[in-house]
Motif scaffolding. Sequence first.
Motif, PDB file in Angstrom:
ATOM      1  N   VAL A 186       3.887   4.523   4.790  1.00  0.00           N
ATOM      2  CA  VAL A 186       3.430   3.143   4.960  1.00  0.00           C
ATOM      3  C   VAL A 186       4.644   2.229   4.844  1.00  0.00           C
ATOM      4  N   TYR A 187       4.702   1.218   5.691  1.00  0.00           N
ATOM      5  CA  TYR A 187       5.751   0.198   5.628  1.00  0.00           C
ATOM      6  C   TYR A 187       5.065  -1.152   5.460  1.00  0.00           C
ATOM      7  N   LEU A 188       5.440  -1.860   4.396  1.00  0.00           N
ATOM      8  CA  LEU A 188       4.758  -3.079   3.985  1.00  0.00           C
ATOM      9  C   LEU A 188       5.670  -4.296   4.083  1.00  0.00           C
ATOM     10  N   PRO A 189       5.103  -5.461   4.455  1.00  0.00           N
ATOM     11  CA  PRO A 189       5.900  -6.692   4.424  1.00  0.00           C
ATOM     12  C   PRO A 189       5.847  -7.310   3.019  1.00  0.00           C
ATOM     13  N   ALA A 190       6.664  -6.803   2.131  1.00  0.00           N
ATOM     14  CA  ALA A 190       6.693  -7.317   0.755  1.00  0.00           C
ATOM     15  C   ALA A 190       7.334  -8.702   0.747  1.00  0.00           C
ATOM     16  N   ILE A 217       9.266  -2.859   2.659  1.00  0.00           N
ATOM     17  CA  ILE A 217       9.476  -1.653   1.866  1.00  0.00           C
ATOM     18  C   ILE A 217       8.711  -0.500   2.508  1.00  0.00           C
ATOM     19  N   GLY A 218       9.267   0.682   2.373  1.00  0.00           N
ATOM     20  CA  GLY A 218       8.621   1.882   2.864  1.00  0.00           C
ATOM     21  C   GLY A 218       8.121   2.707   1.695  1.00  0.00           C
ATOM     22  N   VAL A 219       6.969   3.316   1.872  1.00  0.00           N
ATOM     23  CA  VAL A 219       6.385   4.160   0.831  1.00  0.00           C
ATOM     24  C   VAL A 219       6.125   5.535   1.433  1.00  0.00           C
ATOM     25  N   LEU A 220       6.739   6.526   0.834  1.00  0.00           N
ATOM     26  CA  LEU A 220       6.540   7.911   1.231  1.00  0.00           C
ATOM     27  C   LEU A 220       5.879   8.659   0.076  1.00  0.00           C
ATOM     28  N   ASP A 221       5.503   9.887   0.310  1.00  0.00           N
ATOM     29  CA  ASP A 221       4.929  10.728  -0.734  1.00  0.00           C
ATOM     30  C   ASP A 221       5.879  10.779  -1.938  1.00  0.00           C
ATOM     31  N   LEU A 222       5.336  10.793  -3.139  1.00  0.00           N
ATOM     32  CA  LEU A 222       6.078  10.856  -4.399  1.00  0.00           C
ATOM     33  C   LEU A 222       6.875   9.580  -4.687  1.00  0.00           C
ATOM     34  N   HIS A 223       6.474   8.461  -4.113  1.00  0.00           N
ATOM     35  CA  HIS A 223       7.146   7.180  -4.364  1.00  0.00           C
ATOM     36  C   HIS A 223       6.898   6.754  -5.810  1.00  0.00           C
ATOM     37  N   ALA A 224       7.860   6.084  -6.393  1.00  0.00           N
ATOM     38  CA  ALA A 224       7.704   5.561  -7.751  1.00  0.00           C
ATOM     39  C   ALA A 224       6.585   4.521  -7.777  1.00  0.00           C
ATOM     40  N   VAL A 261       4.094  -2.418  -8.228  1.00  0.00           N
ATOM     41  CA  VAL A 261       3.193  -3.472  -7.778  1.00  0.00           C
ATOM     42  C   VAL A 261       4.082  -4.528  -7.160  1.00  0.00           C
ATOM     43  N   THR A 262       3.722  -4.997  -5.965  1.00  0.00           N
ATOM     44  CA  THR A 262       4.534  -6.001  -5.291  1.00  0.00           C
ATOM     45  C   THR A 262       3.656  -7.003  -4.573  1.00  0.00           C
ATOM     46  N   ALA A 263       4.144  -8.223  -4.471  1.00  0.00           N
ATOM     47  CA  ALA A 263       3.475  -9.249  -3.680  1.00  0.00           C
ATOM     48  C   ALA A 263       3.747  -8.975  -2.207  1.00  0.00           C
ATOM     49  N   LEU A 264       2.774  -9.289  -1.374  1.00  0.00           N
ATOM     50  CA  LEU A 264       2.919  -9.116   0.069  1.00  0.00           C
ATOM     51  C   LEU A 264       3.028 -10.473   0.749  1.00  0.00           C
ATOM     52  N   ALA A 265       3.811 -10.529   1.789  1.00  0.00           N
ATOM     53  CA  ALA A 265       3.927 -11.710   2.634  1.00  0.00           C
ATOM     54  C   ALA A 265       3.193 -11.425   3.943  1.00  0.00           C
ATOM     55  N   PRO A 266       2.718 -12.439   4.630  1.00  0.00           N
ATOM     56  CA  PRO A 266       2.101 -12.192   5.932  1.00  0.00           C
ATOM     57  C   PRO A 266       3.088 -11.492   6.860  1.00  0.00           C
ATOM     58  N   GLY A 267       2.606 -10.503   7.573  1.00  0.00           N
ATOM     59  CA  GLY A 267       3.470  -9.747   8.470  1.00  0.00           C
ATOM     60  C   GLY A 267       2.775  -8.508   8.991  1.00  0.00           C
ATOM     61  N   GLU A 320      -0.562  -0.103  13.453  1.00  0.00           N
ATOM     62  CA  GLU A 320      -0.100  -1.377  12.906  1.00  0.00           C
ATOM     63  C   GLU A 320      -1.281  -2.296  12.647  1.00  0.00           C
ATOM     64  N   LEU A 321      -1.122  -3.121  11.622  1.00  0.00           N
ATOM     65  CA  LEU A 321      -2.081  -4.179  11.311  1.00  0.00           C
ATOM     66  C   LEU A 321      -1.304  -5.447  10.983  1.00  0.00           C
ATOM     67  N   ALA A 322      -1.831  -6.590  11.372  1.00  0.00           N
ATOM     68  CA  ALA A 322      -1.299  -7.866  10.907  1.00  0.00           C
ATOM     69  C   ALA A 322      -2.001  -8.147   9.583  1.00  0.00           C
ATOM     70  N   ILE A 323      -1.225  -8.375   8.532  1.00  0.00           N
ATOM     71  CA  ILE A 323      -1.836  -8.649   7.239  1.00  0.00           C
ATOM     72  C   ILE A 323      -1.381 -10.009   6.720  1.00  0.00           C
ATOM     73  N   GLY A 324      -2.174 -10.525   5.802  1.00  0.00           N
ATOM     74  CA  GLY A 324      -1.855 -11.800   5.179  1.00  0.00           C
ATOM     75  C   GLY A 324      -1.202 -11.593   3.826  1.00  0.00           C
ATOM     76  N   SER A 325      -1.236 -12.623   3.028  1.00  0.00           N
ATOM     77  CA  SER A 325      -0.692 -12.543   1.671  1.00  0.00           C
ATOM     78  C   SER A 325      -1.556 -11.629   0.822  1.00  0.00           C
ATOM     79  N   GLY A 326      -0.972 -11.135  -0.249  1.00  0.00           N
ATOM     80  CA  GLY A 326      -1.735 -10.281  -1.147  1.00  0.00           C
ATOM     81  C   GLY A 326      -0.831  -9.493  -2.059  1.00  0.00           C
ATOM     82  N   PHE A 327      -1.332  -8.334  -2.468  1.00  0.00           N
ATOM     83  CA  PHE A 327      -0.600  -7.465  -3.377  1.00  0.00           C
ATOM     84  C   PHE A 327      -0.768  -6.019  -2.952  1.00  0.00           C
ATOM     85  N   ALA A 328       0.230  -5.219  -3.277  1.00  0.00           N
ATOM     86  CA  ALA A 328       0.166  -3.774  -3.047  1.00  0.00           C
ATOM     87  C   ALA A 328       0.456  -3.080  -4.369  1.00  0.00           C
TER      88      ALA A 328
END
Length: 136
Positions: free
Chosen positions: A21-25, A30-37, A40-46, A58-66
């Motif tokens: 998964v690749y997130l618009p933090a 940021i990229g998340v692969l198996d065994l990632h540490a 918690v991060t804030a997300l920006a629209p992207g 792909e998805l267009a996402i808004g603000s939030g948290f991961a």
Amino acid sequence: MLHLEIVTPEKKVLSEKVSDVYLPAAEGEIGVLDLHAALVTALAPGELRYQKDGASHELAIGSGFAEVSDDKITILTDMALGEAEIDEATAQAAVERAEEALKGLDHSKDLEELAHLQGVIAQNLAKINLKRKRRV
């Protein structure tokens, strides 16, 4: 494999096993692969991208948290739309209205309205960028 869950106030958008998964933090992608540490991060629209069964999505996402923990990624966001759900003309009109409203705003006093309008612009630009990317 990672379990990706995306939730908006309206519904659970996605709950599937994915390989990455690749997130618009808020501080950048940021990229998340198996065994990632864990994190918690804030997300920006992207654009949120993920791989499932060798195919890219792909998805267009808004603000939030991961939240990443163990083999699970939970996304809490105010918007998550696929390309087919996006009306580019409507999104463009929303950007133009928000930009026009920004012109008449006292940026030193109307901080809440300023933040709201900037958020509207960011979310709709995320939609437009995904739609245009898929068109190319």
